[in-house]
Each structure stands twice: as C-alpha cells, then as structure tokens.
Design an enzyme around this catalytic site. Structure first.
Site, mmCIF file in Angstrom:
data_model
loop_
_atom_site.group_PDB
_atom_site.id
_atom_site.type_symbol
_atom_site.label_atom_id
_atom_site.label_comp_id
_atom_site.label_asym_id
_atom_site.label_seq_id
_atom_site.Cartn_x
_atom_site.Cartn_y
_atom_site.Cartn_z
ATOM 1 N N HIS A 48 0.848 -1.202 0.000
ATOM 2 C CA HIS A 48 0.000 0.000 0.000
ATOM 3 C C HIS A 48 0.887 1.257 0.000
ATOM 4 O O HIS A 48 1.912 1.291 0.695
ATOM 5 C CB HIS A 48 -0.878 -0.008 1.257
ATOM 6 C CG HIS A 48 -2.135 0.800 1.145
ATOM 7 N ND1 HIS A 48 -2.121 2.169 0.990
ATOM 8 C CD2 HIS A 48 -3.431 0.442 1.184
ATOM 9 C CE1 HIS A 48 -3.380 2.600 0.950
ATOM 10 N NE2 HIS A 48 -4.188 1.583 1.055
ATOM 11 N N TYR A 60 -5.355 -4.407 10.406
ATOM 12 C CA TYR A 60 -5.723 -5.050 9.136
ATOM 13 C C TYR A 60 -7.226 -5.304 9.110
ATOM 14 O O TYR A 60 -7.878 -5.390 10.160
ATOM 15 C CB TYR A 60 -4.930 -6.338 8.931
ATOM 16 C CG TYR A 60 -4.630 -6.545 7.464
ATOM 17 C CD1 TYR A 60 -3.796 -5.655 6.801
ATOM 18 C CD2 TYR A 60 -5.208 -7.562 6.735
ATOM 19 C CE1 TYR A 60 -3.548 -5.787 5.447
ATOM 20 C CE2 TYR A 60 -4.957 -7.713 5.380
ATOM 21 C CZ TYR A 60 -4.119 -6.801 4.742
ATOM 22 O OH TYR A 60 -3.895 -6.932 3.401
ATOM 23 N N GLY A 118 0.150 -4.985 1.779
ATOM 24 C CA GLY A 118 -1.052 -5.221 0.971
ATOM 25 C C GLY A 118 -0.742 -5.885 -0.351
ATOM 26 O O GLY A 118 -1.603 -6.505 -0.960
HETATM 27 C C1 LCV Z 1 4.996 4.629 -0.493
HETATM 28 C C2 LCV Z 1 7.109 3.789 -0.818
HETATM 29 C C3 LCV Z 1 6.735 2.556 -0.243
HETATM 30 C C4 LCV Z 1 5.389 2.416 0.190
HETATM 31 N N1 LCV Z 1 4.557 3.471 0.052
HETATM 32 O O1 LCV Z 1 13.891 1.482 -1.473
HETATM 33 O O2 LCV Z 1 0.231 -4.441 5.187
HETATM 34 S S1 LCV Z 1 -0.249 -3.194 5.735
HETATM 35 O O3 LCV Z 1 -1.469 -3.344 6.484
HETATM 36 O O4 LCV Z 1 0.773 -2.507 6.462
HETATM 37 C C5 LCV Z 1 -0.614 -2.138 4.385
HETATM 38 C C6 LCV Z 1 -1.256 -0.897 4.833
HETATM 39 C C7 LCV Z 1 0.604 -1.911 3.572
HETATM 40 O O5 LCV Z 1 0.769 -2.487 2.522
HETATM 41 O O6 LCV Z 1 1.473 -0.956 4.077
HETATM 42 C C8 LCV Z 1 2.717 -0.820 3.344
HETATM 43 C C9 LCV Z 1 3.651 -1.971 3.763
HETATM 44 N N2 LCV Z 1 4.948 -1.799 3.071
HETATM 45 C C10 LCV Z 1 6.111 -1.661 3.701
HETATM 46 O O7 LCV Z 1 6.163 -1.585 4.949
HETATM 47 C C11 LCV Z 1 7.357 -1.537 2.839
HETATM 48 C C12 LCV Z 1 7.892 -0.119 2.939
HETATM 49 N N3 LCV Z 1 9.066 0.039 2.044
HETATM 50 C C13 LCV Z 1 10.282 -0.476 2.414
HETATM 51 O O8 LCV Z 1 10.472 -1.107 3.471
HETATM 52 C C14 LCV Z 1 11.390 -0.269 1.420
HETATM 53 O O9 LCV Z 1 11.024 0.764 0.519
HETATM 54 C C15 LCV Z 1 11.668 -1.555 0.601
HETATM 55 C C16 LCV Z 1 12.324 -2.608 1.525
HETATM 56 C C17 LCV Z 1 10.368 -2.092 -0.002
HETATM 57 C C18 LCV Z 1 12.630 -1.194 -0.544
HETATM 58 O O10 LCV Z 1 13.758 -0.568 -0.004
HETATM 59 P P1 LCV Z 1 14.739 0.228 -0.976
HETATM 60 O O11 LCV Z 1 15.874 0.691 -0.131
HETATM 61 O O12 LCV Z 1 15.001 -0.568 -2.187
HETATM 62 P P2 LCV Z 1 13.526 2.793 -0.635
HETATM 63 O O13 LCV Z 1 13.073 2.456 0.719
HETATM 64 O O14 LCV Z 1 14.635 3.788 -0.795
HETATM 65 O O15 LCV Z 1 12.228 3.318 -1.430
HETATM 66 C C19 LCV Z 1 12.374 3.886 -2.726
HETATM 67 C C20 LCV Z 1 11.248 4.877 -2.844
HETATM 68 O O16 LCV Z 1 9.994 4.185 -2.794
HETATM 69 C C21 LCV Z 1 9.208 4.715 -1.752
HETATM 70 C C22 LCV Z 1 10.188 5.300 -0.749
HETATM 71 O O17 LCV Z 1 9.531 6.275 0.062
HETATM 72 C C23 LCV Z 1 11.218 5.893 -1.677
HETATM 73 O O18 LCV Z 1 10.698 7.101 -2.178
HETATM 74 P P3 LCV Z 1 11.651 8.417 -2.224
HETATM 75 O O19 LCV Z 1 12.722 8.067 -3.218
HETATM 76 O O20 LCV Z 1 10.726 9.510 -2.651
HETATM 77 O O21 LCV Z 1 12.181 8.586 -0.819
HETATM 78 N N4 LCV Z 1 8.405 3.656 -1.143
HETATM 79 C C24 LCV Z 1 8.834 2.440 -0.799
HETATM 80 N N5 LCV Z 1 7.835 1.741 -0.241
HETATM 81 N N6 LCV Z 1 4.915 1.286 0.712
HETATM 82 N N7 LCV Z 1 6.263 4.823 -0.949
#
Ligand code: LCV
Length: 278
Positions: A83, A157, A127
């Site tokens: 999400h 959730y 999600g």
């Molecule tokens: C917006 C993002 C996101 C993102 N949203 O790259 O399951 S529930 O109930 O929680 C539900 C509500 C749900 O699905 O919630 C979201 C759950 N997802 C996560 O917790 C994953 C969050 N993301 C991460 O942990 C990391 O981004 C991962 C491990 C996926 C990838 O890491 P990596 O180092 O390769 P970055 O973190 O640098 O992210 C690159 C860009 O993508 C955005 C993040 O903010 C960044 O944007 P900027 O370059 O503008 O800073 N991004 C990543 N995930 N879920 N934006």
C-alpha cells in the site's frame, strides 16, 4: 515472453499521464500480461497505479484472454512495496475500507473470470501480499520473499483481508507473519503454501507462461465457473452482525491511535517507529 502490447490502460483522467504507464498490459496469444512499472516507488500500490491496474485487467477481459499473469517489470528487486503509505491518512477513518483502491483491486482479481497468476521476482510487502494471495496461483523464484506488515505501521488489518489469509495458510503461520512482520523467504513460502511453485529465476517466465498456456487450452466456461464457485465458498464466512461491529470497534480504536500516526510518520521520516501502545 513475446508480448503484443495492447493500448496501455488510460491513466486516471484527474492526474497528468505518468511518464510510462504505471501498469502495462500485453497479450501473448490467449494469455494476458499485466506489468507493474513504478520501480522508482518500488511499485507502491498508489490509487493511481491501482486504478490503472484495474482498468488494464478489465481491458484484457475484453480480449477474451484465458489466463492473466501479473508481474513486476523485469529486474526489479522489489515486486511491490505494498500500500502506498503516503496515501494512508490518520484520522480519516478506516485506512482499509471497502472503497480503498487496494480493496477494489483485490475484488477485481477475485472476480476476473480468467485465472490470474502472480509471477514473483523480488520482495512482496504488506497489501501487495494480499494482492498476491488474491491471485489464483503464485509462481516465484529464489529472490522472492513475502511480508505482511500492519504491525510495522500500527494499522489494524481488515477482516476481509484476514479471511484471505485464513483461506490460504494455517493459523499459526498467519499469526507469525502478522505478529513479526518478518519476510518469509522463498523456500519457506513454498513449504508453507504461500506459493504454488518455486523455480529458478532463469526459468520463471517460461514456467509461468507454461502454466498459463496450459490453462488457455481448457474450457474457459468450466474454468471460470469453478473459480467463481471457489471464491463464493471461501469468501462468504457467516459473521454475526454484533461480532462484526465489535471487531470494527476494536479496529477503530487502533486506526485512531497515536501508534498509527507514529507508524506513518516514522516511515515518511525514514526512522524506526516507537510504539507506546496508545
Ligand atoms: C509509499 C514507498 C513505499 C510504500 N509506500 O527502497 O500491510 S499493511 O497493512 O501494512 C498495508 C497498509 C501496507 O501495505 O502498508 C505498506 C507496507 N509496506 C512496507 O512496509 C514496505 C515499505 N518500504 C520499504 O520497506 C522499502 O522501501 C523496501 C524494503 C520495499 C525497498 O527498499 P529500498 O531501499 O530498495 P527505498 O526504501 O529507498 O524506497 C524507494 C522509494 O519508494 C518509496 C520510498 O519512500 C522511496 O521514495 P523516495 O525516493 O521519494 O524517498 N516507497 C517504498 N515503499 N509502501 N512509498
């Protein structure tokens, strides 16, 4: 996969068209292929991406496809980051309500008459795992992992989502995934039954296309009716109104909590959350 691109699904009119479609659709004979294309945001499931996904999925059905593969663009280390957290708003009611774009996409996949196969290279978060489990089958390679992460955000959730997991995994594994938010690695995902097949990266596309093309040779009406029968038989679990209201009340307290705001803030501020339990 030799794709015959079909016109990309129109981006939602309200916003300028993205550089390339956030989701592209292609046809390989009777098999449709939907590709998530927002690598810069790790295929975060934003409203814009999901609206494009839903219209692309519906568009493929117009081409009488017999099976559909959902994949991330080649070479992405993250299949989808789940999400779009930037679209989660504290104090704006249920973050995973019926009208939420992600919920609409899950329903579209489940209602699609053609079987939908998730082809996974890379990591799946939150999600996006619900989306993968809403697909009819999952084929993944050794780079895949699967995490459900509301506990990282302080987010409650939704009950429909929990039913999706209960329809797929034993209770103890669901609890481990939700309580620890730890990614389940490919080998365990295969052993636990999250995925149908674990294949080497080099064979992932061919293997997945092989399943899709096999389905495409079967009687589509018979396949579609079994898919709908299984959806109805698994999705509709009788829950007394009072019980549902109590669960919703419990969820309301969580999505109104300080912890949910902290979960969102900590992500946006790129720091670890500190949850106080209130
Ligand atoms: C917006 C993002 C996101 C993102 N949203 O790259 O399951 S529930 O109930 O929680 C539900 C509500 C749900 O699905 O919630 C979201 C759950 N997802 C996560 O917790 C994953 C969050 N993301 C991460 O942990 C990391 O981004 C991962 C491990 C996926 C990838 O890491 P990596 O180092 O390769 P970055 O973190 O640098 O992210 C690159 C860009 O993508 C955005 C993040 O903010 C960044 O944007 P900027 O370059 O503008 O800073 N991004 C990543 N995930 N879920 N934006």
């Amino acid at each position: 996969m030799t794709d015959t691109p079909v016109s990309p699904a129109p981006a939602p009119a309200a916003k300028p068209a993205p550089a390339g479609p956030l989701v592209s659709a292609a046809l390989d004979g009777p098999v449709g292929i939907l590709t998530l294309n927002n690598g810069a945001k790790r295929n975060a499931l934003s409203e814009e991406l999901l609206d494009t996904f839903i219209s692309a999925l519906e568009g493929l059905q117009g081409h009488n496809v017999r099976a559909i593969i959902v994949r991330a663009a080649p070479g992405m280390g993250v299949w989808s980051a789940g999400h779009d957290i930037r679209e989660l708003k504290h104090g704006a009611g249920d973050p995973l309500g019926y009208a939420d774009p992600l919920e609409r996409a899950l329903r579209a996949i489940r209602a699609c008459p053609a079987p939908v196969i998730a082809m996974i290279h890379g990591t799946v978060w939150g999600g996006a795992l619900d989306l993968v489990l809403s697909c009819d089958m999952v084929v993944a390679d050794e780079t895949s992992s699967f995490a459900i992460t509301p506990a990282n955000l302080g987010l409650p959730y939704n009950t429909t989502g929990l039913l999706h997991f209960l329809g797929r995994l034993p209770l103890n594994l669901i609890k481990e995934m939700f309580f620890t938010a730890t990614p389940v690695k490919a080998e365990d995902a295969a052993r636990w039954g999250i995925i149908n097949h674990l294949v080497p990266s080099a064979e992932l596309e061919t293997y997945t296309m092989g399943i899709a093309q096999g389905i495409a040779t079967k009687a589509p009406l018979a396949v579609a009716v079994v898919k709908e029968q299984l959806r109805v038989l698994t999705d509709y679990q009788p829950v007394a109104a009072q019980v549902f209201e109590r669960l919703q009340e419990m969820r309301r307290a969580v999505y109104a909590s300080h912890d949910f705001q902290e979960g969102i803030d900590s992500f946006l501020e790129k720091r670890k959350p500190v949850f106080r339990g209130d």
